[in-house]
Design a protein around this motif. Structure first.
Motif, PDB file in Angstrom:
ATOM      1  N   ILE A   1       0.842  -1.208   0.000  1.00  0.00           N
ATOM      2  CA  ILE A   1       0.000   0.000   0.000  1.00  0.00           C
ATOM      3  C   ILE A   1       0.876   1.255   0.000  1.00  0.00           C
ATOM      4  CG2 ILE A   1      -1.701   1.318   1.321  1.00  0.00           C
ATOM      5  CD1 ILE A   1      -2.861  -1.364   2.256  1.00  0.00           C
ATOM      6  N   GLY A   2       1.976   1.215   0.758  1.00  0.00           N
ATOM      7  CA  GLY A   2       2.902   2.338   0.739  1.00  0.00           C
ATOM      8  C   GLY A   2       3.506   2.559  -0.633  1.00  0.00           C
ATOM      9  N   ALA A   3       3.779   1.460  -1.351  1.00  0.00           N
ATOM     10  CA  ALA A   3       4.331   1.574  -2.705  1.00  0.00           C
ATOM     11  C   ALA A   3       3.330   2.226  -3.645  1.00  0.00           C
ATOM     12  CB  ALA A   3       4.726   0.186  -3.214  1.00  0.00           C
ATOM     13  N   ILE A   4       2.069   1.816  -3.556  1.00  0.00           N
ATOM     14  CA  ILE A   4       1.030   2.429  -4.394  1.00  0.00           C
ATOM     15  C   ILE A   4       0.910   3.919  -4.082  1.00  0.00           C
ATOM     16  CG2 ILE A   4      -1.452   2.499  -4.870  1.00  0.00           C
ATOM     17  CD1 ILE A   4      -1.534  -0.506  -4.469  1.00  0.00           C
ATOM     18  N   ALA A   5       0.953   4.259  -2.783  1.00  0.00           N
ATOM     19  CA  ALA A   5       0.832   5.664  -2.388  1.00  0.00           C
ATOM     20  C   ALA A   5       1.995   6.491  -2.926  1.00  0.00           C
ATOM     21  CB  ALA A   5       0.761   5.765  -0.867  1.00  0.00           C
ATOM     22  N   LEU A   6       3.216   5.973  -2.827  1.00  0.00           N
ATOM     23  CA  LEU A   6       4.381   6.698  -3.329  1.00  0.00           C
ATOM     24  C   LEU A   6       4.340   6.839  -4.843  1.00  0.00           C
ATOM     25  CD1 LEU A   6       7.323   5.327  -1.153  1.00  0.00           C
ATOM     26  CD2 LEU A   6       6.562   7.697  -1.310  1.00  0.00           C
ATOM     27  N   PHE A   7       3.948   5.767  -5.531  1.00  0.00           N
ATOM     28  CA  PHE A   7       3.859   5.819  -6.985  1.00  0.00           C
ATOM     29  C   PHE A   7       2.822   6.857  -7.416  1.00  0.00           C
ATOM     30  CE2 PHE A   7       2.601   4.458 -11.215  1.00  0.00           C
ATOM     31  CZ  PHE A   7       3.809   4.112 -11.800  1.00  0.00           C
ATOM     32  N   SER A   8       1.681   6.882  -6.723  1.00  0.00           N
ATOM     33  CA  SER A   8       0.632   7.849  -7.056  1.00  0.00           C
ATOM     34  C   SER A   8       1.069   9.270  -6.716  1.00  0.00           C
ATOM     35  CB  SER A   8      -0.658   7.499  -6.302  1.00  0.00           C
ATOM     36  OG  SER A   8      -1.104   6.201  -6.630  1.00  0.00           O
ATOM     37  N   LEU A   9       1.727   9.439  -5.563  1.00  0.00           N
ATOM     38  CA  LEU A   9       2.230  10.761  -5.198  1.00  0.00           C
ATOM     39  C   LEU A   9       3.252  11.254  -6.229  1.00  0.00           C
ATOM     40  CD1 LEU A   9       2.591  13.157  -3.256  1.00  0.00           C
ATOM     41  CD2 LEU A   9       4.292  11.770  -2.012  1.00  0.00           C
ATOM     42  N   GLY A  10       4.161  10.369  -6.633  1.00  0.00           N
ATOM     43  CA  GLY A  10       5.135  10.732  -7.646  1.00  0.00           C
ATOM     44  C   GLY A  10       4.471  11.129  -8.953  1.00  0.00           C
ATOM     45  N   SER A  11       3.397  10.422  -9.325  1.00  0.00           N
ATOM     46  CA  SER A  11       2.666  10.754 -10.546  1.00  0.00           C
ATOM     47  C   SER A  11       2.059  12.156 -10.454  1.00  0.00           C
ATOM     48  CB  SER A  11       1.558   9.724 -10.799  1.00  0.00           C
ATOM     49  OG  SER A  11       2.097   8.426 -10.968  1.00  0.00           O
ATOM     50  N   LEU A  12       1.474  12.462  -9.287  1.00  0.00           N
ATOM     51  CA  LEU A  12       0.894  13.795  -9.096  1.00  0.00           C
ATOM     52  C   LEU A  12       1.967  14.878  -9.158  1.00  0.00           C
ATOM     53  CD1 LEU A  12      -1.518  15.607  -8.376  1.00  0.00           C
ATOM     54  CD2 LEU A  12      -1.052  15.111  -5.953  1.00  0.00           C
ATOM     55  N   LEU A  13       3.103  14.635  -8.521  1.00  0.00           N
ATOM     56  CA  LEU A  13       4.191  15.603  -8.549  1.00  0.00           C
ATOM     57  C   LEU A  13       4.740  15.794  -9.965  1.00  0.00           C
ATOM     58  CD1 LEU A  13       6.131  14.570  -5.311  1.00  0.00           C
ATOM     59  CD2 LEU A  13       4.655  16.572  -5.628  1.00  0.00           C
ATOM     60  N   CYS A  14       4.805  14.703 -10.738  1.00  0.00           N
ATOM     61  CA  CYS A  14       5.240  14.813 -12.135  1.00  0.00           C
ATOM     62  C   CYS A  14       4.306  15.734 -12.915  1.00  0.00           C
ATOM     63  CB  CYS A  14       5.270  13.438 -12.797  1.00  0.00           C
ATOM     64  SG  CYS A  14       6.647  12.378 -12.292  1.00  0.00           S
ATOM     65  N   ALA A  15       3.000  15.545 -12.725  1.00  0.00           N
ATOM     66  CA  ALA A  15       2.022  16.363 -13.440  1.00  0.00           C
ATOM     67  C   ALA A  15       2.106  17.827 -13.042  1.00  0.00           C
ATOM     68  CB  ALA A  15       0.614  15.828 -13.192  1.00  0.00           C
ATOM     69  N   MET A  16       2.547  18.108 -11.821  1.00  0.00           N
ATOM     70  CA  MET A  16       2.629  19.479 -11.331  1.00  0.00           C
ATOM     71  C   MET A  16       3.977  20.135 -11.632  1.00  0.00           C
ATOM     72  SD  MET A  16       0.867  18.819  -7.602  1.00  0.00           S
ATOM     73  CE  MET A  16       1.227  20.485  -7.014  1.00  0.00           C
ATOM     74  N   SER A  17       4.918  19.390 -12.197  1.00  0.00           N
ATOM     75  CA  SER A  17       6.274  19.904 -12.390  1.00  0.00           C
ATOM     76  C   SER A  17       6.308  20.988 -13.462  1.00  0.00           C
ATOM     77  CB  SER A  17       7.216  18.762 -12.790  1.00  0.00           C
ATOM     78  OG  SER A  17       7.288  17.798 -11.779  1.00  0.00           O
ATOM     79  N   SER A  18       7.052  22.044 -13.172  1.00  0.00           N
ATOM     80  CA  SER A  18       7.163  23.174 -14.104  1.00  0.00           C
ATOM     81  C   SER A  18       8.563  23.308 -14.680  1.00  0.00           C
ATOM     82  CB  SER A  18       6.790  24.475 -13.384  1.00  0.00           C
ATOM     83  OG  SER A  18       7.611  24.668 -12.230  1.00  0.00           O
ATOM     84  N   SER A  19       9.448  22.380 -14.354  1.00  0.00           N
ATOM     85  CA  SER A  19      10.802  22.411 -14.903  1.00  0.00           C
ATOM     86  C   SER A  19      11.322  20.984 -15.011  1.00  0.00           C
ATOM     87  CB  SER A  19      11.733  23.228 -14.007  1.00  0.00           C
ATOM     88  OG  SER A  19      11.945  22.576 -12.762  1.00  0.00           O
ATOM     89  N   LEU A  20      12.374  20.815 -15.798  1.00  0.00           N
ATOM     90  CA  LEU A  20      12.956  19.486 -15.962  1.00  0.00           C
ATOM     91  C   LEU A  20      13.495  18.955 -14.640  1.00  0.00           C
ATOM     92  CD1 LEU A  20      13.798  17.135 -17.759  1.00  0.00           C
ATOM     93  CD2 LEU A  20      15.882  18.402 -18.333  1.00  0.00           C
ATOM     94  N   GLY A  21      14.124  19.817 -13.844  1.00  0.00           N
ATOM     95  CA  GLY A  21      14.665  19.378 -12.563  1.00  0.00           C
ATOM     96  C   GLY A  21      13.595  18.847 -11.628  1.00  0.00           C
ATOM     97  N   LEU A  22      12.462  19.561 -11.533  1.00  0.00           N
ATOM     98  CA  LEU A  22      11.354  19.103 -10.687  1.00  0.00           C
ATOM     99  C   LEU A  22      10.764  17.806 -11.215  1.00  0.00           C
ATOM    100  CD1 LEU A  22       9.509  22.481  -9.958  1.00  0.00           C
ATOM    101  CD2 LEU A  22      10.807  21.081  -8.329  1.00  0.00           C
ATOM    102  N   LEU A  23      10.684  17.681 -12.540  1.00  0.00           N
ATOM    103  CA  LEU A  23      10.133  16.461 -13.133  1.00  0.00           C
ATOM    104  C   LEU A  23      11.026  15.264 -12.825  1.00  0.00           C
ATOM    105  CD1 LEU A  23       7.973  15.150 -14.893  1.00  0.00           C
ATOM    106  CD2 LEU A  23       9.279  15.846 -16.918  1.00  0.00           C
ATOM    107  N   VAL A  24      12.332  15.434 -12.919  1.00  0.00           N
ATOM    108  CA  VAL A  24      13.258  14.341 -12.617  1.00  0.00           C
ATOM    109  C   VAL A  24      13.152  13.947 -11.139  1.00  0.00           C
ATOM    110  CG1 VAL A  24      15.705  13.745 -12.425  1.00  0.00           C
ATOM    111  CG2 VAL A  24      14.866  14.878 -14.479  1.00  0.00           C
ATOM    112  N   ALA A  25      13.079  14.931 -10.252  1.00  0.00           N
ATOM    113  CA  ALA A  25      12.932  14.629  -8.829  1.00  0.00           C
ATOM    114  C   ALA A  25      11.630  13.884  -8.551  1.00  0.00           C
ATOM    115  CB  ALA A  25      12.980  15.929  -8.017  1.00  0.00           C
ATOM    116  N   SER A  26      10.565  14.267  -9.234  1.00  0.00           N
ATOM    117  CA  SER A  26       9.269  13.605  -9.063  1.00  0.00           C
ATOM    118  C   SER A  26       9.316  12.170  -9.580  1.00  0.00           C
ATOM    119  CB  SER A  26       8.178  14.394  -9.794  1.00  0.00           C
ATOM    120  OG  SER A  26       8.098  15.717  -9.313  1.00  0.00           O
TER     121      SER A  26
END
Length: 470
Positions: free
Chosen positions: A79-104
């Motif tokens: 469940i923690g893995a699903i939560a992290l994967f989903s959180l990472g997906s949300l952060l990717c969608a919100m990224s406004s630069s390449l650096g933020l996208l890579v971190a997400s």
């Protein structure tokens, strides 16, 4: 462990959904990279960090997945893995630069590194041997559906909406998976030994620094001296890990695994052959869009024959390997793989679409046969006490090799584009052609590794086709 019939029936569905979410994310992204680069104000030739960061995170954390599941329980970790994967997906969608996208993508990779291994571990612990193969085969099906659906879906999404939805579609699937896991993922755990933290640190440092050095040489993100220093330190870290593992009672990966000839040849061959096959899902969408001028949707649809070819190959791969033997199949097929990759250097705007689609279908067949033969060769002679460690190391090498393949392809593409004094579009086309030839040569060279097998040598314990492709 005895489960109620409903949970036992639904557990493979839960793991299959998680696997589909992971494979869909990996294949849907490549087609969207040029549009993402344009929106972020980056060159499409620099977007490999978005792919490499995810694959490298998988490679780094897979070794810890089994220990974490045993220590904290499969339900909590899954469940923690699903939560992290989903959180990472949300952060990717919100990224406004390449650096933020890579971190997400790193956050997403942490979840992905735990998702499938923990789910597969639960199935291995729940199902008795007579039922295990059918359960694992069921879970493997989404691994074929993801690459079939992903590229065309990614191309369609960026045309009718924005690239952000490539990541946002993971959220409802993740939410449903988390609820499903709360009800039907068994909470399995076992007593654990102390985790090999020193070995994990040395091994991870070696992988990370080698990849960063290659990235630095390709993008010139670091000076040549810094890249060379990282490469030397990465080699020192891997040598230090080996010396540590020889002396440690329970190392992360036992050196004794390499006393098994088929495992040693299969693992080394996996590392180098996948440099080519791992680079192609990154290179082809870029080539179709930047080189041939395809729209994202058309580029995605054009890649469907690769997935279809891979599925068709499963019907004859096992009989062919049994009849011809591993040495002959891998020796010949690896050269064919390299030649097929290099043949894309001859593709141009004048080539009929039917010919290009046929080439992609043939590449899918060759790739699938290569994966099936390499995986069964690598794992087939492992005993019960070696299977977990050997399978984990193979998974690490698979992800590492794909990340290195993408990094190498991007470095070659950038180097050739900068070295050819031609007009813009002509430079890019020639750079792609030179990169295909170089990557093909790298893949074909790994045939020399498989030819170290003796005639007729094959694993004793695993029949071809019984191991999941990857």
């Amino acid at each position: 462990m005895t489960l109620d019939p409903r949970t036992k029936r639904l557990l493979p569905w839960l793991v299959a959904i998680a696997f589909f979410m992971q494979t869909l994310d990996g294949s849907i992204l490549n087609t969207a990279l040029p549009r993402m680069a344009n929106d972020l104000g980056e060159s499409a030739l620099r977007m490999q960090a978005v792919v490499v960061s995810y694959l490298l995170t998988l490679a780094l954390l897979i070794p810890a997945s089994g220990w974490l599941a045993d220590r904290f329980g499969t339900r909590r970790v899954f469940i923690g893995a699903i939560a992290l994967f989903s959180l990472g997906s949300l952060l990717c969608a919100m990224s406004s630069s390449l650096g933020l996208l890579v971190a997400s993508r790193v956050v997403q990779g942490v979840g992905g590194a735990l998702l499938l291994p923990v789910g597969r571990l639960a199935i291995l612990r729940v199902f008795p041997k007579p039922e295990l193969l059918s359960a694992l085969s069921f879970v493997a099906v989404p691994g074929l559906l993801g690459p079939l659906v992903g590229p065309s879906l990614g191309g369609w999404i960026v045309e009718v909406a924005t690239w952000h939805w490539v990541f946002l579609i993971n959220l409802p699937v993740g939410a449903a998976g988390a609820v499903f896991a709360l009800r039907h993922m068994p909470d399995l755990r076992r007593p654990v030994d102390r985790f090999d933290t020193v070995g994990f640190g040395l091994f991870s440092a070696g992988l990370l620094l080698a990849t960063l050095a290659l990235q630095g040489l390709g993008e010139r993100a670091f000076s040549g001296a810094a890249s060379l220093l990282m490469l030397v330190v990465s080699l020192a870290a891997m040598v230090a890990y080996w010396l540590h593992a020889v002396r440690h009672e329970r190392p992360l990966f036992s050196p004794a695994l390499f006393h098994i000839p088929t495992f040693a040849v299969g693992l080394a061959g996996n590392l180098f052959a996948r440099l080519g096959s791992g680079a192609m899902p990154f290179l082809l969408p870029l080539f179709l869009q930047l080189g041939l001028g395809y729209s994202p949707a058309r580029a995605g649809m054009s890649l469907i024959p690769m997935a279809v070819g891979a599925m068709l190959c499963k019907s004859f791969a096992a009989p062919l390997i049994r009849r011809a033997g591993y040495r002959r199949v891998l020796g010949i097929n690896t050269v064919l793989l390299g030649a097929m990759i290099a043949s894309f250097a001859a593709v141009g705007p004048a080539l009929p679409s039917a010919a290009l689609l046929s080439m992609l279908g043939i590449l899918g067949v060759i790739n699938s046969l290569q994966f099936t033969a390499m995986n069964t060769l690598t794992l087939g002679d492992l005993g019960p006490t070696q299977a977990s460690s050997g399978n984990s190391l193979l998974s690490v090498v698979m992800q590492l090799s794909m990340s290195l393949g993408v990094a190498a392809a991007a470095a070659l593409l950038a180097a050739f584009a900068g070295a050819l004094p031609l007009p813009g579009s002509a430079t890019l086309m020639h750079a792609f052609q030179a990169t295909f030839i170089s990557i093909g040569a790298m893949a074909a060279a790994s045939a020399l590794i498989f030819l170290q097998l003796r005639p007729g040598e094959q694993p004793d314990r695993t029949r071809p086709g019984a191991v999941e492709e990857g």
